[in-house]
Design a protein around this motif. Structure first.
Motif, short mmCIF file in Angstrom:
data_model
loop_
_atom_site.label_atom_id
_atom_site.label_comp_id
_atom_site.label_asym_id
_atom_site.label_seq_id
_atom_site.Cartn_x
_atom_site.Cartn_y
_atom_site.Cartn_z
N ASN A 153 20.28 1.40 -8.10
CA ASN A 153 20.22 0.06 -8.68
C ASN A 153 19.12 -0.70 -7.96
N LEU A 154 18.27 -1.38 -8.73
CA LEU A 154 17.12 -2.04 -8.13
C LEU A 154 17.53 -3.13 -7.15
N ALA A 155 18.50 -3.96 -7.53
CA ALA A 155 18.94 -5.03 -6.63
C ALA A 155 19.61 -4.46 -5.39
N ARG A 156 20.43 -3.42 -5.58
CA ARG A 156 21.08 -2.79 -4.43
C ARG A 156 20.05 -2.21 -3.48
N TRP A 157 19.01 -1.56 -4.04
CA TRP A 157 17.96 -0.99 -3.20
C TRP A 157 17.23 -2.07 -2.42
N VAL A 158 16.87 -3.16 -3.08
CA VAL A 158 16.11 -4.24 -2.42
C VAL A 158 16.89 -4.84 -1.26
N PHE A 159 18.19 -5.06 -1.45
CA PHE A 159 18.96 -5.81 -0.46
C PHE A 159 19.75 -4.95 0.52
N THR A 160 19.93 -3.66 0.24
CA THR A 160 20.75 -2.85 1.16
C THR A 160 20.01 -1.66 1.75
N GLU A 161 18.87 -1.29 1.18
CA GLU A 161 18.12 -0.14 1.68
C GLU A 161 17.05 -0.63 2.67
N PRO A 162 17.14 -0.27 3.95
CA PRO A 162 16.15 -0.74 4.93
C PRO A 162 14.71 -0.43 4.54
N ALA A 163 14.48 0.70 3.89
CA ALA A 163 13.11 1.07 3.51
C ALA A 163 12.49 0.07 2.56
N ALA A 164 13.30 -0.67 1.80
CA ALA A 164 12.75 -1.62 0.83
C ALA A 164 11.91 -2.69 1.52
N ARG A 165 12.29 -3.07 2.72
CA ARG A 165 11.55 -4.12 3.44
C ARG A 165 10.20 -3.61 3.93
N GLN A 166 10.07 -2.30 4.02
CA GLN A 166 8.77 -1.71 4.37
C GLN A 166 7.92 -1.50 3.12
N VAL A 167 8.55 -1.03 2.06
CA VAL A 167 7.81 -0.73 0.82
C VAL A 167 7.29 -2.01 0.17
N ARG A 222 9.01 -9.52 -16.42
CA ARG A 222 7.67 -9.82 -16.91
C ARG A 222 6.66 -8.95 -16.18
N ALA A 223 5.45 -8.93 -16.73
CA ALA A 223 4.37 -8.16 -16.10
C ALA A 223 3.85 -8.92 -14.89
N GLY A 224 3.15 -8.18 -14.00
CA GLY A 224 2.59 -8.81 -12.81
C GLY A 224 2.01 -7.77 -11.88
N THR A 225 1.86 -8.14 -10.62
CA THR A 225 1.37 -7.22 -9.61
C THR A 225 2.28 -7.27 -8.39
N LYS A 226 2.29 -6.18 -7.65
CA LYS A 226 3.05 -6.09 -6.42
C LYS A 226 2.20 -5.44 -5.34
N ARG A 227 2.39 -5.90 -4.11
CA ARG A 227 1.79 -5.20 -2.97
C ARG A 227 2.86 -4.28 -2.40
N LEU A 228 2.54 -2.99 -2.35
CA LEU A 228 3.51 -1.98 -1.94
C LEU A 228 2.91 -1.10 -0.86
N ARG A 229 3.77 -0.63 0.03
CA ARG A 229 3.33 0.27 1.09
C ARG A 229 3.72 1.69 0.70
N HIS A 230 2.72 2.44 0.26
CA HIS A 230 2.94 3.81 -0.20
C HIS A 230 3.00 4.75 1.00
N PRO A 231 3.91 5.74 0.99
CA PRO A 231 4.04 6.63 2.16
C PRO A 231 2.78 7.45 2.46
N ARG A 232 1.93 7.68 1.45
CA ARG A 232 0.70 8.44 1.68
C ARG A 232 -0.56 7.59 1.60
N LEU A 233 -0.54 6.55 0.77
CA LEU A 233 -1.75 5.79 0.49
C LEU A 233 -1.84 4.48 1.26
N GLY A 234 -0.78 4.13 1.97
CA GLY A 234 -0.78 2.87 2.69
C GLY A 234 -0.53 1.69 1.75
N VAL A 235 -0.98 0.51 2.14
CA VAL A 235 -0.74 -0.69 1.33
C VAL A 235 -1.65 -0.68 0.11
N ILE A 236 -1.04 -0.77 -1.08
CA ILE A 236 -1.79 -0.78 -2.33
C ILE A 236 -1.24 -1.90 -3.21
#
Length: 258
Positions: A153-167, A222-236
């Motif tokens: 679940n997207l909300a569960r992942w964001v708020f309970t998965e520690p990796a979400a704060r890195q990604v 809605r559409a938009g952009t996100k800054r994400l930390r990829h495990p291989r590509l770094g911040v994209i």
């Protein structure tokens, strides 16, 4: 004439009207000779829905039969009902949808296969309460840990998965956006047990949810952009686009691209 008899007759008329608007070609069936009535035959809809033709005929005839929520879901899919038409079907059938309210949300096989088609772009399909109903390998790699969740679940992942704060590089803003979208969805399903359980779980697990939920922020997908930390590509920075599923508008296909 009793209310139950009127409702059964209305159910039969509604099923017949929806059946007659679907052509054999639209249903992937061969067209053989002239048909006496428009649309599909009763036995063809029964076959597509995976139920007895006799049982389906009884429903159209307004007989006193009680279809289960599973049968109604199958009919709604076979008849290509919109969300409002689906709700109307369940209401006419005696609102047995409430008995199935705690069941997992169904996903059409054709929709489930779409994320794999857009590899290597991360993609997933979310349901009405932002359950991740399916995702491709690129999404599993990017959103670390989501595929290992018993109920992704997207909300569960964001708020309970520690990796979400890195990604999620901008975690605070993205988390607030997700919560605002969940808040809007809860408003559409105020008494749904799966929503209630998820909201209770998030409140118990996250101080941010406890702080932000009372603000009653509302947002839609809605559409938009996100800054994400990829495990291989770094911040994209990835653009994301949302597409609603035609037969189930509360299911959303999300595709990320650079």
């Amino acid at each position: 004439m009793t209310t139950s008899v009127l409702r059964r007759r209305e159910l039969g008329a509604f099923l017949r009207s929806r059946r007659e608007r679907i052509s054999p070609a639209e249903a992937g069936l061969p067209t053989t000779g002239r048909r006496r009535t428009p649309g599909l035959r009763r036995e063809e809809i029964a076959l597509i829905a995976g139920i007895s033709a006799t049982w389906y005929t009884y429903l159209e005839q307004g007989r006193d039969v009680r279809p289960s929520g599973q049968v109604l879901e199958a009919l709604a899919t076979a008849l290509r009902l919109s969300e409002h038409e689906r709700d109307h079907l369940f209401h006419l059938a005696g609102d047995t949808r409430d008995e199935q309210a705690d069941a997992p949300e169904p996903l059409a096989p054709g929709v489930a296969g779409v994320p794999a088609l857009v590899e290597p772009n991360p993609a997933y399909v979310t349901g009405m309460r932002y359950d991740v109903l399916c995702h491709n390998a690129a999404a599993a790699e990017l959103f670390t840990g989501i595929s290992a969740m018993p109920e992704p679940n997207l909300a569960r992942w964001v708020f309970t998965e520690p990796a979400a704060r890195q990604v999620l590089v901008d975690w605070d803003q993205e988390a607030q956006n997700v919560l605002a979208r969940l808040r809007a969805a809860v408003g559409r399903h105020p008494d749904h047990p799966r929503f209630t359980r998820l909201v209770d779980e998030l409140h118990a697990a996250s101080p941010e949810v406890r702080a932000w939920w009372p603000r009653y922020d509302i947002q839609i997908s809605r559409a938009g952009t996100k800054r994400l930390r990829h495990p291989r590509l770094g911040v994209i920075t990835l653009a994301h686009t949302a597409f609603h599923v035609a037969e189930r508008p509360e299911q959303t296909l999300v595709i990320y691209s650079r």
